[in-house]
Design a protein around this motif. Structure first.
Motif, mmCIF file in Angstrom:
data_model
loop_
_atom_site.group_PDB
_atom_site.id
_atom_site.type_symbol
_atom_site.label_atom_id
_atom_site.label_comp_id
_atom_site.label_asym_id
_atom_site.label_seq_id
_atom_site.Cartn_x
_atom_site.Cartn_y
_atom_site.Cartn_z
ATOM 1 N N THR A 232 0.878 -1.255 0.070
ATOM 2 C CA THR A 232 -0.156 -0.157 0.030
ATOM 3 C C THR A 232 0.929 1.287 -0.212
ATOM 4 O O THR A 232 0.040 2.513 -0.322
ATOM 5 C CB THR A 232 -0.718 -0.015 1.145
ATOM 6 O OG1 THR A 232 -0.282 -0.126 2.406
ATOM 7 C CG2 THR A 232 -1.928 -1.087 1.117
ATOM 8 N N MET A 254 3.157 -0.031 -5.266
ATOM 9 C CA MET A 254 1.798 -0.140 -4.821
ATOM 10 C C MET A 254 0.879 -0.819 -5.723
ATOM 11 O O MET A 254 0.731 -1.114 -6.974
ATOM 12 C CB MET A 254 1.091 1.153 -4.937
ATOM 13 C CG MET A 254 -0.168 1.495 -4.338
ATOM 14 S SD MET A 254 -0.917 3.270 -4.477
ATOM 15 C CE MET A 254 0.091 4.113 -3.268
ATOM 16 N N ASN A 316 -9.661 6.501 1.101
ATOM 17 C CA ASN A 316 -8.380 5.826 0.721
ATOM 18 C C ASN A 316 -7.925 6.045 -0.759
ATOM 19 O O ASN A 316 -6.649 6.108 -0.839
ATOM 20 C CB ASN A 316 -8.706 4.297 0.837
ATOM 21 C CG ASN A 316 -8.781 3.795 2.164
ATOM 22 O OD1 ASN A 316 -8.005 4.151 2.974
ATOM 23 N ND2 ASN A 316 -9.395 2.719 2.517
ATOM 24 N N GLN A 320 -4.177 7.268 -1.082
ATOM 25 C CA GLN A 320 -3.135 6.411 -1.767
ATOM 26 C C GLN A 320 -2.656 7.164 -2.847
ATOM 27 O O GLN A 320 -1.530 7.242 -3.159
ATOM 28 C CB GLN A 320 -3.877 5.238 -2.433
ATOM 29 C CG GLN A 320 -4.389 4.146 -1.331
ATOM 30 C CD GLN A 320 -3.090 3.661 -0.789
ATOM 31 O OE1 GLN A 320 -2.882 4.173 0.469
ATOM 32 N NE2 GLN A 320 -2.314 2.692 -1.312
ATOM 33 N N VAL A 347 -3.188 3.301 -8.112
ATOM 34 C CA VAL A 347 -3.737 3.790 -6.861
ATOM 35 C C VAL A 347 -5.149 2.909 -6.835
ATOM 36 O O VAL A 347 -5.236 2.352 -5.592
ATOM 37 C CB VAL A 347 -4.336 5.245 -6.994
ATOM 38 C CG1 VAL A 347 -5.456 5.527 -6.175
ATOM 39 C CG2 VAL A 347 -3.300 6.323 -6.843
ATOM 40 N N SER A 350 -4.317 -0.872 -5.557
ATOM 41 C CA SER A 350 -4.148 -0.932 -4.007
ATOM 42 C C SER A 350 -5.551 -1.212 -3.536
ATOM 43 O O SER A 350 -5.451 -1.499 -2.325
ATOM 44 C CB SER A 350 -3.606 0.142 -3.554
ATOM 45 O OG SER A 350 -4.121 1.094 -3.258
#
Length: 466
Positions: A232, A254, A316, A320, A347, A350
């Protein structure tokens, strides 16, 4: 790669020049950086999270994401279901992949020093594809990437450019593979140094030394193995270890899914180090004969990883995306970075969403939810659609993609991997600010050229939803 150079050219025009809904808000300020509408507070994810209500609400659960991934894999022609490939591949199928990827250039190309690359050198690279040696039929071979490695349009590491003064966009660079990515090996170059591989998101040439060949069941079992860690962080590395150089300080980008090695006792040293402060990963390695094996490696627990994909929430998405803020633009994942489409897909990766690799493929993917725009769509309708966008929505113009992160005073802002921005100053002169990195900018003032906005050039808005 079929992304246009537009992916690198973002323009911004001052609001003072416009009229109508696009320019209804107060003019943007111009800070010392020259980046219109920006200040230091907007460079923090916390700023954007503070503007969100219900930021941690799950937008799509794991089941919905799995269904979306299956839909994209089944319906999008740019994706490859390598599990469904038969026991043999035909020569026509392999040749079709190779020929479709790259065509012999009909214009001069330049090297890193700005010198024109001789036509004979280009011809030799294309001849190295060894198309005539592709058999009519061959067994399907499986393998795995053992490190982050470039995917190339032709079997060479020669960097070539369209213009003598532009060394950012290597025309032979396509994408990248990450440690543990499964591939089908279809062909070997004439010099034996390159393999043409088919991965779930791309088919291209890769250094043979970066691929370990193994049995189909071994490859797919490792891909599916549990328990695992999802990377992550932007690009953490495994622990340095002189005992196992192949997995020492290995970069894990990632979204990479890495199984845990559960074979070793918890109190047994791994590569000369006690493992209790780290996760013990199982990583693919390439033996001397090119075959696949697996080795333990340590990832420190203070490096960013998760026991599963992150929940797909607007919070998130922002967190991210901002982990890449300031990363150097890298066409086709070059420069140890990524480009505009690679950025947004990593992105979302993840959080478990598997998107097509390239901007154009993302913008038209039949598996994704689109709002499509064409010449008949008027400016006001486009602006209305823009103002209705939510965090995480993706805006496409030819060759470029941007991710919405929120609004300030009614003005939508985006984060994107872009070379720069231009805008007309109060005195009518044009100012260009070089960025060449993952950057935050306002959306509505952006111009595709001196007269037309990015909004007027939108081809689609993609919303990652059930």
């Amino acid at each position: 790669m079929r992304m246009l150079k537009t992916c690198l050219i973002a323009g911004v025009l001052a609001l003072a020049l416009g009229t109508g809904p696009l320019h209804a808000q107060a003019p943007f300020s111009v800070p010392p950086s020259g980046v219109l509408g920006m200040d230091d507070t907007k460079l923090s994810p916390d700023f954007w999270l503070a503007h969100l209500a219900d930021a941690d609400r799950v937008v799509m659960d794991a089941g919905a994401i799995d269904a979306l991934n299956k839909k994209v894999l089944a319906q999008d022609p740019s994706m490859h279901d390598i599990r469904a490939l038969g026991g043999n591949l035909t020569g026509d199928q392999v040749k079709g992949w190779i020929v479709k990827l790259a065509k012999q250039p009909d214009r001069p190309l330049y090297d890193i020093h700005g010198q024109e690359v001789p036509k004979a050198s280009i011809d030799a690279v294309f001849a190295n594809r060894a198309l005539d040696s592709i058999p009519a039929q061959a067994p399907t071979r499986f393998g795995m990437a053992v490190r982050r490695t470039a995917l190339r349009g032709v079997p060479t590491d020669m960097r070539v450019f369209s213009h003598a003064d532009d060394t950012d966009i290597d025309r032979f660079q396509e994408s990248a593979l990450f440690p543990g990515d499964p591939v089908v090996i279809t062909h070997t170059s004439g010099d034996g140094h390159w393999l043409f591989v088919v991965s779930p998101r791309y088919a291209a040439w890769v250094w043979a030394q970066d691929i370990a060949e193994g049995r189909r069941d071994d490859v797919l079992t490792h891909v599916d193995a549990t328990p695992y860690r999802i990377i992550t962080g932007a690009k953490p590395r495994t622990v340095f270890t002189p005992e196992a150089p192949a997995v020492s300080e290995l970069q894990l980008d990632m979204g990479t899914r890495v199984p845990l090695d559960t074979r070793l006792p918890a109190d047994q040293a791994v590569n000369g180090q006690g493992p209790y402060t780290s996760w013990v990963l199982s990583l693919p390695v390439r033996k001397d004969d090119g075959s696949l094996a697996f080795a333990p490696a340590l990832l420190q627990r203070n490096q960013e990883s998760s026991a599963d994909y992150l929940p797909l929430t607007r919070a998130n998405i922002i967190r991210q995306a901002f982990k890449f803020l300031g990363e150097r633009y890298g066409w086709g994942h070059a420069f140890d970075g990524r480009d505009c489409s690679g950025f947004v897909s990593d992105v979302y990766r993840s959080m478990g969403v598997q998107m097509p690799r390239n901007t154009r493929d993302q913008s038209i993917s039949p598996g994704l939810q689109h709002t499509v725009f064409g010449p008949a769509d008027k400016h006001d309708a486009r602006v209305k659609a823009v103002l209705a966008m939510d965090v995480g929505d993706l805006i496409y113009i030819p060759g470029h993609v941007m991710m919405v992160i929120g609004k300030v005073d009614g003005q939508p802002y985006v984060i994107h991997d872009v070379s720069g921005m231009s805008y007309v100053q109060a005195d009518g002169s044009m100012r260009r600010v070089k960025l060449n990195a993952v950057s935050v900018t306002p959306l509505l003032p952006m111009m595709a050229n001196a007269k037309e906005s990015f909004v007027d050039h939108m081809t689609s808005i993609v919303r990652i939803r059930p």
